[in-house]
Write a protein that holds these residues in place. Structure first.
Motif: not given
Length: 247
Positions: A24-26, A48-49, A64-65, A77-78
């Motif tokens: 997921i790109d914020p 989820i990255m 987002t997180v 996971i960042l």
């Protein structure tokens, strides 16, 4: 020391052969995030990255997180582009070095800048060797000042992966880049996975179930999809997960 998120990844790979990680790109994700991550969990995504090559806002990342954690029980996971990509609200972080960057910023300097923050936030660091492969002009290639490994140079990719393993990195990531024209060549995946003793993650340019199945059969331990999730939603990802089960 291996933490609970890394242990869950390794156990999932051991049990399933090849797992799915959603990225997921914020800055880019426009769908209903709560519904999407709930569907991903129901369909079998393992984690989820969260991150992106051009991410500039730590507050947007935090938002987002938190939304993801409120909507599912999957590990978060960042996937950072630098210190700005670190959030106190995630479970873990891929603490990674861009092995084939021409800038020491992405090899070690950003990691030095962010290390104390990772410790202060009590994030689980997962050591990862990251390399850009293929010739697609992607954001990560440009931002990371990478010297991509051509798909034809399988020996060089294997040497990078071995170096990462010998340096103590517990995962290797072959990245074609978000929105890449071509996915990572299965022959490269096969050689690298046969050579190293750590899980091999593959991402970039994966759009169809057939592509995912080919990569899984080549030896990928995990498949990452981001662009296809942004553009087509969890329905297509569900088909990709079914393909991974077949493989």
């Amino acid at each position: 020391m291996v933490g609970p998120v890394e242990a869950a990844l390794v156990d999932g790979i051991r049990e399933n052969g090849c797992v799915h990680l959603a990225l997921i790109d914020p800055e880019k994700f426009s769908h209903s995030l709560s519904e999407v991550v709930s569907d991903l969990e129901a369909n079998g995504t393992l984690a989820i990255m969260i991150g992106g090559s051009t991410l500039k806002s730590s507050s947007q990342l935090d938002k987002t997180v938190k939304m993801i954690r409120e909507s599912c029980t999957l590990p978060t996971i960042l996937f950072p582009n630098g210190p700005v990509g670190v959030s106190r609200f995630a479970h873990a972080i891929f603490f990674m070095s861009l092995l084939n960057s021409s800038s020491t910023r992405y090899v070690i300097e950003s990691q030095v800048m962010g290390a104390s923050t990772v410790r202060r936030f009590n994030l689980e660091p997962i050591p990862l060797g990251y390399m850009i492969v293929g010739q697609s002009e992607t954001a990560v290639r440009t931002v990371g000042m990478a010297k991509p490994v051509p798909f034809s140079n399988v020996d060089l990719a294997t040497d990078y992966a071995l170096a990462a393993q010998f340096l103590g990195m517990r995962f290797v990531y072959l990245e074609a880049g978000s929105g890449a024209e071509h996915m990572v060549d299965p022959r490269m995946v096969s050689r690298v996975s046969e050579t190293v003793d750590v899980p091999v993650i593959v991402g970039g340019g994966i759009r169809t179930p057939d592509q995912a199945e080919r990569l899984a059969r080549a030896g990928a331990s995990a498949i990452v999809t981001g662009t296809v999730l942004e553009q087509e939603g969890p329905g297509r990802v569900k088909q990709i997960l079914a393909a991974l089960k077949r493989a």
